[in-house]
Every structure is written in structure tokens, then in C-alpha cells.
Scaffold this active site. Structure first.
Site, PDB file in Angstrom:
ATOM      1  N   LYS A   1      -0.915  -1.132  -4.589  1.00 31.44           N
ATOM      2  CA  LYS A   1      -1.880   0.160  -4.924  1.00 31.44           C
ATOM      3  C   LYS A   1      -0.860   1.223  -5.073  1.00 31.44           C
ATOM      4  CE  LYS A   1      -5.504  -0.549  -1.257  1.00 31.44           C
ATOM      5  NZ  LYS A   1      -5.937  -0.363   0.293  1.00 31.44           N
TER       6      LYS A   1
ATOM      7  N   ASP B   1      -8.193  -9.076   5.259  1.00 31.28           N
ATOM      8  CA  ASP B   1      -9.141  -9.135   6.211  1.00 31.28           C
ATOM      9  C   ASP B   1      -9.547  -7.651   6.407  1.00 31.28           C
ATOM     10  OD1 ASP B   1      -6.927  -8.211   7.632  1.00 31.28           O
ATOM     11  OD2 ASP B   1      -8.144  -8.498   9.673  1.00 31.28           O
TER      12      ASP B   1
ATOM     13  N   ASP C   1       0.943  -1.144  -0.151  1.00 27.60           N
ATOM     14  CA  ASP C   1       0.089   0.118  -0.212  1.00 27.60           C
ATOM     15  C   ASP C   1       0.989   1.268   0.085  1.00 27.60           C
ATOM     16  OD1 ASP C   1      -1.772   1.995   0.564  1.00 27.60           O
ATOM     17  OD2 ASP C   1      -2.661   1.044   2.594  1.00 27.60           O
TER      18      ASP C   1
HETATM   19  P1  5GP Z   1       1.709  -0.571   3.704  1.00 18.71           P
HETATM   20  O1  5GP Z   1       3.032  -0.655   4.642  1.00 18.71           O
HETATM   21  O2  5GP Z   1       2.460  -1.103   2.187  1.00 18.71           O
HETATM   22  O3  5GP Z   1       1.291   0.812   3.664  1.00 18.71           O
HETATM   23  O4  5GP Z   1       0.970  -1.670   4.147  1.00 18.71           O
HETATM   24  C1  5GP Z   1       1.079  -2.815   3.827  1.00 18.71           C
HETATM   25  C2  5GP Z   1      -0.001  -3.692   4.680  1.00 18.71           C
HETATM   26  O5  5GP Z   1      -1.277  -3.026   4.870  1.00 18.71           O
HETATM   27  C3  5GP Z   1      -0.496  -5.108   3.931  1.00 18.71           C
HETATM   28  O6  5GP Z   1       0.332  -6.091   4.225  1.00 18.71           O
HETATM   29  C4  5GP Z   1      -1.972  -5.347   4.570  1.00 18.71           C
HETATM   30  O7  5GP Z   1      -1.692  -6.019   5.883  1.00 18.71           O
HETATM   31  C5  5GP Z   1      -2.253  -3.859   4.710  1.00 18.71           C
HETATM   32  N1  5GP Z   1      -3.301  -3.249   3.771  1.00 18.71           N
HETATM   33  C6  5GP Z   1      -2.934  -2.337   2.910  1.00 18.71           C
HETATM   34  N2  5GP Z   1      -3.917  -1.982   2.056  1.00 18.71           N
HETATM   35  C7  5GP Z   1      -5.037  -2.928   2.435  1.00 18.71           C
HETATM   36  C8  5GP Z   1      -6.184  -3.214   2.007  1.00 18.71           C
HETATM   37  O8  5GP Z   1      -6.816  -2.805   0.879  1.00 18.71           O
HETATM   38  N3  5GP Z   1      -7.068  -4.356   2.452  1.00 18.71           N
HETATM   39  C9  5GP Z   1      -6.511  -5.039   3.492  1.00 18.71           C
HETATM   40  N4  5GP Z   1      -7.199  -5.943   4.125  1.00 18.71           N
HETATM   41  N5  5GP Z   1      -5.308  -4.908   3.888  1.00 18.71           N
HETATM   42  C10 5GP Z   1      -4.365  -3.848   3.470  1.00 18.71           C
END
Ligand code: 5GP
Length: 180
Positions: free
Chosen positions: A136, A164, A108
Site C-alpha cells: 500500500k 485475514d 502497509d
Molecule cells: P505495516 O507494519 O506495514 O503497517 O503492516 C504490516 C502488516 O499489517 C501485514 O503483515 C498485515 O498483517 C497487516 N495488514 C496491513 N494491511 C492489511 C490489509 O489490508 N489486510 C490485512 N488482512 N492485513 C493487513
């Protein structure tokens, strides 16, 4: 795929079907098998979300490989908590000299990987690559190199296929997207 589903009072609409997921994973499995031919990579699956992608991806790989599971930051409700911590650690000797492929469910903001990859690199792996089922791209804040990408998706919350919403939805075989 079913119609919209409801979890904790929120509505989610069908987004990526089980069949599309299977097709994509077969492709990535071929790619990984080509890239790591003659090597024996160590897959590191990031719990909890990546367990399903990891199980499917390693079965799609026609090479010798090992798999381990790690647990990193948690996601609080619909927004990234921004806090990254290693819950289940890794031993240096586990990764030393190995070709490591991190298996993520979704990238994300990229914060999780931006924190974890340098920690991992200090443990002396031969190489590190990231395979993320979903990315994303527009939410990405950090400079994270994702070698294997299943689907690039817009910055909208998704569930299913391991992902989830507050504990529920991981068992759904397709991906659903938060409805308006
Ligand atoms: P980042 O550190 O890249 O912002 O986030 C990564 C983590 O955020 C992922 O491993 C996941 O657990 C959670 N995450 C990010 N976007 C989503 C989403 O759209 N749905 C869900 N269920 N989890 C997300």
C-alpha cells in the site's frame, strides 16, 4: 471469482483473481531466480499472512533455497496496532552470512519491516531483501526498500490469499477488497 463475500458482517468485493496472482508469482519467481543465481538464499516468511505467498513463491524459484518462518506483530482488526514485537525469534546463526529474502504478505505503513530489518541486519546476513505480495504505497510511512512487489494497491483493507479479517478469510484463493 465469486460475487461479494461477507466476513464478520463486512462486505468485500472481488479484487485480484487467483489467475492474476499465479501469473504475478511466476514473474517474481523468475526474477528472484535470476537475481540469486548461484546463491542459496534463505527465505524468511512472516507468519501468519505470508504462508500462502511463501509456499507459491518458493515453488516458482528455480534455485537452491532454504525457508524459515518468523512471527512478528499482529494486526488488530482493520487498523495496524502500531506495536511490533517478535513472537517467534530467530537465532543469529540461522542468518549469519546468508542472503536473506523476507517474504511478506503486505506492507502497509512499513512499520513492521522498519523494525524488523535492522534487527535482522544485526544478525550478520550477507544481504537482506524484501518480497511483499502487496504494497500500500500511499500508506507507507517508513523508508522501506521493497525489492520484489506483487501488486501496488490503494490504502483499502484486503483479505484472502493468506490475509485475514479477525481470523477469517485466509483460505480464500483470490484477494477481496473492503466494499464501500
Ligand atoms: P505495516 O507494519 O506495514 O503497517 O503492516 C504490516 C502488516 O499489517 C501485514 O503483515 C498485515 O498483517 C497487516 N495488514 C496491513 N494491511 C492489511 C490489509 O489490508 N489486510 C490485512 N488482512 N492485513 C493487513
Amino acid at each position: 471469482m465469486k460475487d461479494n463475500i461477507e466476513i464478520h458482517g463486512l462486505s468485500f468485493r472481488p479484487y485480484i483473481s487467483q489467475a492474476q496472482i499465479a501469473e504475478k508469482i511466476a514473474e517474481i519467481g523468475q526474477q528472484v531466480s535470476r537475481d540469486y543465481k548461484g546463491k542459496s538464499p534463505l527465505f524468511l516468511a512472516v507468519l501468519n499472512g505470508a504462508f500462502m505467498f511463501a509456499a507459491d513463491l518458493i515453488r516458482a524459484c528455480e534455485i537452491d533455497c532454504a525457508i524459515s518462518f518468523i512471527r512478528l506483530a499482529s494486526y488488530d482488526g482493520l487498523n495496524s496496532s502500531g506495536e511490533v514485537k517478535t513472537v517467534i525469534g530467530l537465532q543469529d546463526e540461522d542468518v549469519k552470512g546468508k542472503d536473506v529474502v523476507i517474504i511478506e504478505d503486505i506492507v502497509d505503513t512499513g512499520q513492521t519491516m522498519a523494525h524488523f530489518v535492522p534487527q535482522l541486519e544485526e544478525m550478520g546476513p550477507a544481504s537482506v531483501a524484501i518480497a511483499s505480495f502487496l504494497v500500500k504505497r500511499e500508506a507507507l510511512e517508513s523508508d522501506v526498500d521493497i525489492k520484489y512487489v506483487g501488486f501496488e494497491i490503494p490504502n483499502r483493507f484486503v483479505i484472502g490469499y493468506g490475509l485475514d479479517y479477525d481470523g477469517l478469510g485466509r483460505n480464500i484463493p483470490d484477494i477481496y477488497q473492503l466494499a464501500d
